[in-house]
Design an enzyme around this catalytic site. Structure first.
Site, PDB file in Angstrom:
ATOM      1  N   LYS A  54       0.847  -1.200   0.000  1.00 40.40           N
ATOM      2  CA  LYS A  54       0.000   0.000   0.000  1.00 40.40           C
ATOM      3  C   LYS A  54       0.882   1.249   0.000  1.00 40.40           C
ATOM      4  CE  LYS A  54      -3.913  -2.329   2.021  1.00 40.40           C
ATOM      5  NZ  LYS A  54      -4.544  -2.872   3.213  1.00 40.40           N
ATOM      6  N   GLN A  98      -5.088  -1.964   9.392  1.00 36.32           N
ATOM      7  CA  GLN A  98      -4.892  -3.262   8.747  1.00 36.32           C
ATOM      8  C   GLN A  98      -5.484  -4.372   9.626  1.00 36.32           C
ATOM      9  OE1 GLN A  98      -3.474  -3.765   5.585  1.00 36.32           O
ATOM     10  NE2 GLN A  98      -4.255  -5.828   5.917  1.00 36.32           N
ATOM     11  N   ASP A 121     -11.674   2.691   3.740  1.00 28.26           N
ATOM     12  CA  ASP A 121     -11.968   1.266   3.550  1.00 28.26           C
ATOM     13  C   ASP A 121     -13.472   1.041   3.341  1.00 28.26           C
ATOM     14  OD1 ASP A 121     -10.019  -0.632   3.317  1.00 28.26           O
ATOM     15  OD2 ASP A 121      -9.595  -0.739   5.467  1.00 28.26           O
TER      16      ASP A 121
END
Ligand code: NAP
Length: 290
Positions: A54, A98, A121
């Site tokens: 990422k 995460q 997200d």
């Protein structure tokens, strides 16, 4: 007949180039550089790879990537405090925690603490609700990537029979919700199958678009697919022989019209949609500045 392979890697590269241009334009116009904060708690090797990738993708697109690596015994209250700081930080447009988190931390407590305007997200219930009523700010990355793959591979969605196998909050339910919307690149007739579905083959064989997200290697074989269908294989299963999807690629490619490979199909799109959401978040910052 052999199916056309949907090149997720190539499509992702193309979208990332578009994002890079838009990031540069935003910076030139407003001085704003999109910023993504990525929080990693613990040493999970898979998560470390994801976070690293990422960071690289952000850098390539001109997005600021801020990494917060915390030890495996980091407490929930310490993490919530960090989230509050990031919520307040004007340079941080998107916050990504995460997953999975260590056992002492309740995932929902942390995800729900993220400011919905920074929830790139798309997991916060406010954003899930916005998606449901057809007014999304951020779509969750993997389902958004699937929709983009369908569009860019020239698969007609409107009026299509879509069958989604799997009903997770991460993939199955949101992609069904996205494709059923009365909206552009949607308007499909959607069925969701799961472990309690009777005669699943009866459904999958009727699908013009078959999306499989079950986490079981080769759960769907060619004889369960309608000839000419577009097959999107979301599964990522690590076998001793390497990565494989939820669809038996060898038998499916002789029946399907189009199919995503694993790896190189849905996977590269997930990070790409994260970049897209971060750019969107930075634009939101600009709008708020008035
Ligand atoms: P999950 O949370 O484990 O959900 C799996 C779903 O599949 C459940 O709804 C389950 O039904 C259903 N299911 C399992 N076996 C089935 C079967 N034999 N027939 C019908 N339905 C079945 O998984 P997930 O998070 O959605 O992930 C699915 C796969 O996608 C995994 O391999 C994951 O690694 C991969 N994935 C890839 C990406 C990417 O970026 N490429 C992103 C996310 C996930 P029940 O609800 O009845 O139990």
């Amino acid at each position: 007949m052999t199916a056309q392979i949907i090149d997720g890697k190539g499509i992702a590269r193309q979208i990332q180039a578009e994002i890079k241009t838009e990031v540069a334009e935003l910076k030139a116009r407003s001085g704003i550089v999109p910023g993504l904060a990525v929080v990693l708690v613990g040493e999970d090797p898979g998560s470390q790879v994801y976070v690293k990738n990422k960071g690289i993708a952000c850098q390539k697109a001109g997005i600021n990537s801020l990494e917060f690596r915390k030890p495996a015994d980091f407490s929930e209250s310490e993490l919530l405090k960090l989230i509050q700081e990031l919520n307040r930080n004007p340079e941080v447009d998107g916050i990504l925690v995460q997953l999975p988190l260590p056992k002492q931390i309740k995932e929902t407590s942390v995800l729900y603490a993220i400011d919905p305007d920074k929830d790139v997200d798309g997991f916060h219930p406010v954003n899930v609700g916005r998606m449901m009523i057809g007014e999304p700010i951020y779509l969750p990355c993997t389902p958004a990537g699937i929709q983009e793959l369908l569009v860019r591979s020239g698969t007609p969605i409107e009026g299509a029979n879509v069958v989604v196998v799997g009903r997770s909050n991460l993939v199955g339910k949101p992609i069904a919700m996205i494709l059923v919307q009365k909206a552009k690149n949607a308007n499909a007739t959607v069925t969701i199958c799961h472990t309690k579905t009777r005669n699943m083959e009866g459904f999958t064989k009727e699908a013009d678009i078959l999306i499989v997200a079950v986490g079981k290697p080769k759960a769907i074989s060619g004889d369960m697919i309608k000839p000419g269908a577009t097959v999107i294989d979301v599964g990522v299963n690590r076998l001793p022989t390497g990565l494989c999807g939820d669809v038996d690629f060898e038998s499916a490619k002789n029946v399907a019209g189009k199919i995503t490979p694993v790896p190189g199909g849905v996977g590269p799109m997930t990070i790409t949609m994260l970049l897209k959401n971060t750019l969107r978040a930075a634009r939101l910052r600009l709008e708020k500045k008035g």
